[in-house]
Design a protein around this motif. Structure first.
Motif, mmCIF file in Angstrom:
data_model
loop_
_atom_site.group_PDB
_atom_site.id
_atom_site.type_symbol
_atom_site.label_atom_id
_atom_site.label_comp_id
_atom_site.label_asym_id
_atom_site.label_seq_id
_atom_site.Cartn_x
_atom_site.Cartn_y
_atom_site.Cartn_z
ATOM 1 N N MET A 10 0.840 -1.177 0.000
ATOM 2 C CA MET A 10 0.000 0.000 0.000
ATOM 3 C C MET A 10 0.889 1.245 0.000
ATOM 4 S SD MET A 10 -3.230 1.295 2.226
ATOM 5 C CE MET A 10 -4.058 -0.170 1.788
ATOM 6 N N TYR A 11 0.467 2.219 -0.749
ATOM 7 C CA TYR A 11 1.179 3.488 -0.853
ATOM 8 C C TYR A 11 0.411 4.518 -0.039
ATOM 9 C CZ TYR A 11 3.178 0.994 -4.759
ATOM 10 O OH TYR A 11 3.813 0.052 -5.525
ATOM 11 N N THR A 12 1.126 5.278 0.783
ATOM 12 C CA THR A 12 0.472 6.276 1.622
ATOM 13 C C THR A 12 1.253 7.590 1.582
ATOM 14 O OG1 THR A 12 1.670 5.620 3.610
ATOM 15 C CG2 THR A 12 -0.455 4.553 3.213
ATOM 16 N N LEU A 13 0.534 8.663 1.838
ATOM 17 C CA LEU A 13 1.125 9.992 1.922
ATOM 18 C C LEU A 13 0.266 10.821 2.858
ATOM 19 C CD1 LEU A 13 3.300 11.966 0.760
ATOM 20 C CD2 LEU A 13 1.554 12.668 -0.885
ATOM 21 N N ASP A 14 0.884 11.401 3.881
ATOM 22 C CA ASP A 14 0.169 12.272 4.809
ATOM 23 C C ASP A 14 0.265 13.710 4.339
ATOM 24 O OD1 ASP A 14 -0.476 10.154 6.487
ATOM 25 O OD2 ASP A 14 1.287 10.444 7.755
ATOM 26 N N ILE A 15 -0.888 14.367 4.265
ATOM 27 C CA ILE A 15 -0.908 15.801 3.988
ATOM 28 C C ILE A 15 -1.682 16.481 5.102
ATOM 29 C CG2 ILE A 15 -0.591 15.600 1.494
ATOM 30 C CD1 ILE A 15 -3.555 16.124 1.141
ATOM 31 N N THR A 16 -1.312 17.712 5.377
ATOM 32 C CA THR A 16 -1.887 18.458 6.495
ATOM 33 C C THR A 16 -2.596 19.697 5.977
ATOM 34 O OG1 THR A 16 -0.052 17.725 7.884
ATOM 35 C CG2 THR A 16 -1.336 19.585 8.681
ATOM 36 N N ASP A 17 -3.786 19.942 6.491
ATOM 37 C CA ASP A 17 -4.490 21.180 6.183
ATOM 38 C C ASP A 17 -3.774 22.286 6.954
ATOM 39 O OD1 ASP A 17 -6.379 23.416 6.729
ATOM 40 O OD2 ASP A 17 -7.743 22.179 5.535
ATOM 41 N N SER A 18 -3.259 23.267 6.244
ATOM 42 C CA SER A 18 -2.441 24.303 6.883
ATOM 43 C C SER A 18 -3.239 25.153 7.879
ATOM 44 C CB SER A 18 -1.787 25.195 5.832
ATOM 45 O OG SER A 18 -2.771 25.804 5.025
ATOM 46 N N GLU A 19 -4.542 25.243 7.705
ATOM 47 C CA GLU A 19 -5.353 26.047 8.623
ATOM 48 C C GLU A 19 -5.784 25.259 9.855
ATOM 49 O OE1 GLU A 19 -8.574 27.967 6.586
ATOM 50 O OE2 GLU A 19 -7.238 28.752 5.041
ATOM 51 N N THR A 20 -6.323 24.064 9.646
ATOM 52 C CA THR A 20 -6.852 23.289 10.768
ATOM 53 C C THR A 20 -5.819 22.350 11.383
ATOM 54 O OG1 THR A 20 -7.594 21.456 9.373
ATOM 55 C CG2 THR A 20 -9.148 23.293 9.714
ATOM 56 N N LYS A 21 -4.741 22.121 10.664
ATOM 57 C CA LYS A 21 -3.677 21.181 11.072
ATOM 58 C C LYS A 21 -4.159 19.731 11.091
ATOM 59 C CE LYS A 21 -0.888 24.593 11.606
ATOM 60 N NZ LYS A 21 -0.545 25.196 10.354
ATOM 61 N N LYS A 22 -5.307 19.471 10.468
ATOM 62 C CA LYS A 22 -5.828 18.108 10.376
ATOM 63 C C LYS A 22 -5.009 17.339 9.341
ATOM 64 C CE LYS A 22 -9.784 15.331 9.139
ATOM 65 N NZ LYS A 22 -10.869 15.234 8.196
ATOM 66 N N VAL A 23 -4.528 16.168 9.743
ATOM 67 C CA VAL A 23 -3.727 15.329 8.858
ATOM 68 C C VAL A 23 -4.642 14.335 8.149
ATOM 69 C CG1 VAL A 23 -1.868 13.627 8.737
ATOM 70 C CG2 VAL A 23 -1.698 15.552 10.321
ATOM 71 N N THR A 24 -4.487 14.266 6.841
ATOM 72 C CA THR A 24 -5.216 13.300 6.033
ATOM 73 C C THR A 24 -4.207 12.345 5.428
ATOM 74 O OG1 THR A 24 -6.906 14.944 5.476
ATOM 75 C CG2 THR A 24 -6.747 13.011 4.045
ATOM 76 N N THR A 25 -4.455 11.067 5.575
ATOM 77 C CA THR A 25 -3.582 10.072 4.979
ATOM 78 C C THR A 25 -4.194 9.618 3.662
ATOM 79 O OG1 THR A 25 -2.807 9.318 7.135
ATOM 80 C CG2 THR A 25 -2.474 7.820 5.279
ATOM 81 N N LEU A 26 -3.494 9.940 2.587
ATOM 82 C CA LEU A 26 -3.908 9.487 1.269
ATOM 83 C C LEU A 26 -3.401 8.064 1.096
ATOM 84 C CD1 LEU A 26 -2.780 12.633 -0.759
ATOM 85 C CD2 LEU A 26 -5.049 12.171 0.183
ATOM 86 N N THR A 27 -4.216 7.214 0.524
ATOM 87 C CA THR A 27 -3.787 5.834 0.300
ATOM 88 C C THR A 27 -4.045 5.427 -1.143
ATOM 89 O OG1 THR A 27 -5.918 4.937 1.004
ATOM 90 C CG2 THR A 27 -4.216 5.135 2.686
ATOM 91 N N GLN A 28 -3.189 4.587 -1.622
ATOM 92 C CA GLN A 28 -3.334 4.002 -2.950
ATOM 93 C C GLN A 28 -2.941 2.534 -2.803
ATOM 94 O OE1 GLN A 28 -4.663 3.288 -5.813
ATOM 95 N NE2 GLN A 28 -4.338 5.380 -6.490
ATOM 96 N N PRO A 29 -3.919 1.640 -2.824
ATOM 97 C CA PRO A 29 -3.604 0.237 -2.585
ATOM 98 C C PRO A 29 -2.929 -0.463 -3.767
ATOM 99 C CG PRO A 29 -5.955 0.517 -2.957
ATOM 100 C CD PRO A 29 -5.346 1.894 -2.932
ATOM 101 N N TRP A 30 -3.038 0.143 -4.968
ATOM 102 C CA TRP A 30 -2.541 -0.548 -6.147
ATOM 103 C C TRP A 30 -2.003 0.473 -7.145
ATOM 104 C CZ3 TRP A 30 -4.018 -1.271 -11.392
ATOM 105 C CH2 TRP A 30 -3.524 -2.440 -11.975
ATOM 106 N N VAL A 31 -0.829 0.204 -7.683
ATOM 107 C CA VAL A 31 -0.217 1.082 -8.678
ATOM 108 C C VAL A 31 -0.037 0.276 -9.959
ATOM 109 C CG1 VAL A 31 1.853 2.408 -9.261
ATOM 110 C CG2 VAL A 31 0.917 2.521 -6.964
ATOM 111 N N SER A 32 -0.478 0.846 -11.057
ATOM 112 C CA SER A 32 -0.443 0.128 -12.335
ATOM 113 C C SER A 32 0.946 0.147 -12.970
ATOM 114 C CB SER A 32 -1.438 0.768 -13.309
ATOM 115 O OG SER A 32 -0.966 2.045 -13.721
#
Length: 108
Positions: free
Chosen positions: A1-23
């Motif tokens: 699984m591929y993951t990347l954490d990005i943060t909302d600069s205003e709220t500081k809420k972290v969202t983890t983007l996931t990609q289970p499969w890469v072609s």
């Protein structure tokens, strides 16, 4: 699984983007990035940002705004090297080499 954490600069809420499969097509795109010649660092960085954004189906700006400057290249390369099939250990060595090379160049 591929993951990347990005943060909302205003709220500081972290969202983890996931990609289970890469072609295989995305692998070919990564290989093309590896062999491309860019005019400057900004152009090569944006090519990498766009590659990762496409991989996670987000906008490039979401990545640029959601990752702190001092972490951006490391996080992008972690994803990029994983797509290329590098082991975690090799990826970390390459990233460290990149960081060390940048520091040494500044000291010269």
């Amino acid at each position: 699984m591929y993951t990347l954490d990005i943060t909302d600069s205003e709220t500081k809420k972290v969202t983890t983007l996931t990609q289970p499969w890469v072609s295989g097509k995305q692998l070919i795109t990564a290989l093309k990035l590896n062999n491309a010649v860019y005019e400057n660092d900004e152009e090569s960085t944006m090519a990498l940002v766009n590659f990762v954004a496409d991989l996670f189906d987000v906008k490039a700006n979401d990545i640029l705004e959601g990752i702190q400057a001092h972490e951006l290249m490391e996080k992008l390369y972690e994803v990029y090297y994983k797509v290329l099939g590098y082991s975690e250990k090799k990826s970390q060595k390459l990233i460290q080499f990149m960081k060390d090379g940048e520091v040494e160049a500044e000291l010269d």
